[in-house]
Scaffold this active site. Structure first.
Site, PDB file in Angstrom:
ATOM      1  N   GLU A   1      28.833  -4.104 -38.651  1.00 48.37           N
ATOM      2  CA  GLU A   1      28.725  -3.398 -38.222  1.00 48.37           C
ATOM      3  C   GLU A   1      29.065  -1.832 -38.102  1.00 48.37           C
ATOM      4  O   GLU A   1      28.378  -0.959 -37.694  1.00 48.37           O
ATOM      5  CB  GLU A   1      28.521  -4.311 -36.927  1.00 48.37           C
TER       6      GLU A   1
ATOM      7  N   GLU B   1      12.833   1.360 -39.100  1.00 46.49           N
ATOM      8  CA  GLU B   1      12.817   1.013 -39.680  1.00 46.49           C
ATOM      9  C   GLU B   1      11.196   1.923 -40.175  1.00 46.49           C
ATOM     10  O   GLU B   1      10.932   2.263 -41.155  1.00 46.49           O
ATOM     11  CB  GLU B   1      12.501   0.091 -40.288  1.00 46.49           C
TER      12      GLU B   1
ATOM     13  N   ARG C   1      28.194   1.928 -39.016  1.00 41.02           N
ATOM     14  CA  ARG C   1      27.969   2.160 -37.308  1.00 41.02           C
ATOM     15  C   ARG C   1      29.171   3.775 -37.024  1.00 41.02           C
ATOM     16  O   ARG C   1      28.941   5.264 -37.402  1.00 41.02           O
ATOM     17  CB  ARG C   1      27.787   1.736 -36.116  1.00 41.02           C
TER      18      ARG C   1
ATOM     19  N   ASP D   1      17.788  -7.385 -46.859  1.00 42.08           N
ATOM     20  CA  ASP D   1      17.558  -6.774 -47.473  1.00 42.08           C
ATOM     21  C   ASP D   1      18.516  -5.343 -47.279  1.00 42.08           C
ATOM     22  O   ASP D   1      17.586  -4.479 -48.682  1.00 42.08           O
ATOM     23  CB  ASP D   1      17.324  -6.306 -45.168  1.00 42.08           C
TER      24      ASP D   1
HETATM   25  C1  DMJ Z   1      21.078  -0.578 -37.854  1.00 41.85           C
HETATM   26  O1  DMJ Z   1      22.360  -1.456 -37.515  1.00 41.85           O
HETATM   27  C2  DMJ Z   1      19.954  -0.658 -39.245  1.00 41.85           C
HETATM   28  O2  DMJ Z   1      19.623  -0.233 -40.231  1.00 41.85           O
HETATM   29  C3  DMJ Z   1      20.349  -1.891 -40.308  1.00 41.85           C
HETATM   30  O3  DMJ Z   1      20.665  -1.385 -41.238  1.00 41.85           O
HETATM   31  C4  DMJ Z   1      19.821  -2.972 -39.979  1.00 41.85           C
HETATM   32  N1  DMJ Z   1      19.650  -3.414 -37.934  1.00 41.85           N
HETATM   33  C5  DMJ Z   1      19.569  -1.754 -38.193  1.00 41.85           C
HETATM   34  C6  DMJ Z   1      18.174  -1.716 -36.575  1.00 41.85           C
HETATM   35  O4  DMJ Z   1      17.197  -1.929 -36.928  1.00 41.85           O
END
Ligand code: DMJ
Length: 661
Positions: free
Chosen positions: A292, A561, A296, A425
């Site tokens: 995370e 998404e 970010r 994912d």
């Molecule tokens: C974001 O932090 C990123 O897109 C991550 O890949 C998945 N979760 C969140 C958004 O849904």
């Protein structure tokens, strides 16, 4: 008769006798003859001694002359100094007397400081410009040594660093000439990675359309709440008008930096930049999640650096990247999920020594780019070890990976469960995007991606009833489940991006079909917003809709998404229906998630228009991703962050494609 004279006594000393008793004869020839005779009368040893003494005399005379001359030279001003003294009346504070001492060794850092520094420019009035910061060129082994620019000491953070911009154009991506793109220290140590060589001015994006203005209005409303109630904290709690701290790193602010730049919000960007300069301090005893914080914070800083050209962001990124590195010190080199950025202690979650597959495979774009920019090998090596290791692991199913991996054994765990949703994912997303980032040369990444798409088609695709929507389900020990996370809606965009970069056209057919499904996941809800998880009806029953939502899955976290994929689909097909769908979704966000005093909130029930039940939390990705993708979706300019020159990380932070023209 006199006895013969005794033999001359042996002399153990040398006598040099210069007779001065001879009468003066002014004749030159006589003088020459006399000197010459005397010289000839001397023994060879005497002559050598005289020659040696003469040579010694000449040498010492020469040495003392040059020393004196040096002193005279140092003591007297140069022409320039003299002129300056005459003009200003000031004398040099400390006129040089002796030559400056020479350093025996010059380190790369020293060279860096010796190189001419770019003059710091003031930020021009009017919108600033975008640019790509090209990296260093490659050295023999592909990387520079670990010579690096000094990272600002945490204690120094308070004093604001002046912006160091080399800027070209505001909303559009502009690629700058190579020479302006490197850190002096890196340049000094020699070229490293292939650069982004193209230089192209962004054509004027022209006036903003109404929908883009709508996004800017939404952003400013969200920012208003963040700025008022949670400035410098991680997340806004818009209802309670307070904040939530996760890592204590100003997560929303950092996630939103490049969005502000792209939206042209200069004032807001400058204020946030000032906070980064004076307040952002990584020297704190706090555990962060590796994934995370990488996508970010590291991604956000790198992207802000590329767009603004301000080296402050790169220095912060390098500092932060270094602090994340202990996470990789595991027996298998598969990183732990968490690391304390102050103490450098890394650890897995409390209940397991497993890491999540998506997490350990979705930090590569960021660390590779950091490596390229800084010339520091370890960043790239650490993440590419992980990629190589996972490539070679057994336990996959036709390119599909399990969701967990053990940090000690390095093996997949919880085998037999496959999803394109949570915990897996972005593994798939980063296979493709790393291949694009690296200039499409790393064929192993491509092979793994292509295999995975085949795996999806073979095992996870079904059609719903009655609408025949194509969806991606899950597989658990051979049993198919018609469950699809909203997270899976990254897939249509990723598939389309692959086709844009030359992958099979049939991937686009799947992308178009899945895009329709993701739109329906929003559209069929009463609020027009997707639930976190949808189940699809696969049996024909007249009274059932395609999308079924379980009570526990009815929430919406303001995730990006669907609009992310809409952006790719519009950019790559030009079909305006995708813009219309995105507009519909933005209006739903405004209607059901907007909080009057500022900010937007995630909601608990997308099926209840009267009581969507706000959860009092605005995730940082709403500003970092959702609104950014909406703005880009509504732009008709394909050069605005061109997909030929940028690749977006999984948090929507654009990073340059290496060597892109
Ligand atoms: C974001 O932090 C990123 O897109 C991550 O890949 C998945 N979760 C969140 C958004 O849904």
């Amino acid at each position: 008769m006199y006895p013969p004279p005794p033999p001359a006594p042996h002399r153990d000393f040398i006598s040099v006798t210069l007779s001065l008793g001879e009468s003066y004869d002014n004749s030159k020839s006589r003088r020459r003859r006399s000197c010459w005779r005397k010289w000839k009368q001397l023994s060879r040893l005497q002559r050598n001694v005289i020659l040696f003494l003469l040579a010694l005399l000449v040498l010492s005379a020469f040495l003392s002359y040059s020393h004196m001359a040096g002193q005279w030279k140092g003591a007297s001003p140069t022409e320039g100094q003299r002129l300056r003294v005459e003009m200003t009346g000031q004398k040099p504070a400390n006129p040089p007397v002796l030559p400056a001492p020479q350093k025996a060794d010059i380190s790369p850092e020293d060279v860096a400081t010796m190189l001419p520094q770019k003059p710091r420019k003031h930020i021009r009035r009017g919108p600033p410009h975008l640019q790509i910061r090209a990296p260093n060129a490659d050295s023999k082994d592909g990387m520079q040594g670990e010579a690096k620019e000094q990272v600002a000491a945490p204690g120094d953070a308070r004093q604001e660093e002046p912006p160091h911009h080399t800027v070209i154009s505001w909303r559009g991506a502009v690629i700058e000439p190579e020479q302006g793109t490197e850190h002096p220290s890196r340049r000094a140590a020699g070229p490293t990675m292939p650069s982004v060589p193209a230089v192209r001015m962004q054509k004027d994006p022209g006036p903003l359309n109404a929908r883009q203005k709508g996004v800017i209005e939404a952003f400013l409303h969200a920012w208003k709440g963040y700025r008022r109630f949670s400035w410098g904290h991680d997340e806004l709690k818009p209802l309670s008008r307070s904040f939530n701290e996760w890592f204590g790193l100003g997560l929303t602010l950092i996630d939103a930096l490049d969005t502000m730049w792209i939206l042209g919000l200069k004032k807001e960007f400058e204020e946030a930049r000032k906070w980064v300069s004076t307040e952002l301090n990584f020297e704190k005893d706090v555990d962060v999640n590796l994934f995370e914080s990488t996508i970010r914070v590291l991604g956000g800083l790198l992207s802000a650096y590329h767009l603004s050209g301000d080296s402050l962001f790169l220095r912060k990124a390098e500092d932060f990247g270094n602090r994340l590195m202990p996470a990789f010190a595991t027996p298998s080199k598969i990183p732990y999920s968490d690391v304390n950025i102050g103490t450098g202690v890394a650890h897995p979650p409390r209940w397991t020594s497993d890491s999540t597959v998506a997490e350990v495979t979705s930090i590569q774009l960021e660390f590779r780019e950091l490596s390229r920019l800084t010339g520091i090998k370890k960043f790239r090596e650490a993440v590419e070890n992980v990629t190589r290791h996972i490539h070679s692991l057994s336990g996959k199913k036709d390119g599909l990976v399990p969701m967990f991996i053990n940090t000690h054994s390095g093996l997949f765990t919880h085998l037999g469960v496959f999803t394109l949703g949570a915990r897996a994912d972005s593994y798939y997303e980063y296979l493709l995007k790393q291949w694009i980032q690296g200039g499409k040369t790393e064929t192993q990444l491509l092979q793994d991606y292509l295999a995975a798409v085949e795996g999806v088609k073979a095992h996870l695709l079904r059609r719903s009833e009655p609408g025949k929507l194509v969806f991606v389900g899950e597989l658990a020990h051979g049993r198919f489940s018609a469950k699809m996370d909203h997270l899976v809606c990254f897939l249509p965009g990723t598939l389309a991006l692959g086709v844009h970069h030359g992958l099979p056209a049939e991937h686009m057919e799947l992308a178009l079909a899945l895009m329709e499904t993701c739109y329906q996941m929003n559209h069929q809800m009463e609020t027009g917003l997707s639930p976190e998880i949808a189940h699809f009806n696969t049996f024909f029953q007249a009274d059932l809709k395609d999308v079924i939502v379980k009570p526990a899955d009815r929430h919406n976290l303001l995730r990006p998404e669907t609009v992310e994929s809409l952006f790719y689909l519009y950019r790559l097909t030009g079909d305006h229906k995708y813009q219309d769908w995105g507009w519909e979704i933005l209006q739903s966000f405004n209607k059901y998630t907007r909080v009057r005093s500022g900010g937007y909130s995630s909601i608990s029930n997308v099926q209840n228009t009267h009581k969507p039940d706000p959860r009092d939390k605005m995730e940082s990705f709403f500003l970092g991703e959702t609104l950014k993708y909406l703005y880009l979706l509504f732009s008709d300019d394909p050069d605005l962050l061109s997909l030929d020159r940028y690749v977006f990380n999984t948090e929507a932070h654009p990073l340059p494609i290496w060597g892109a023209a």
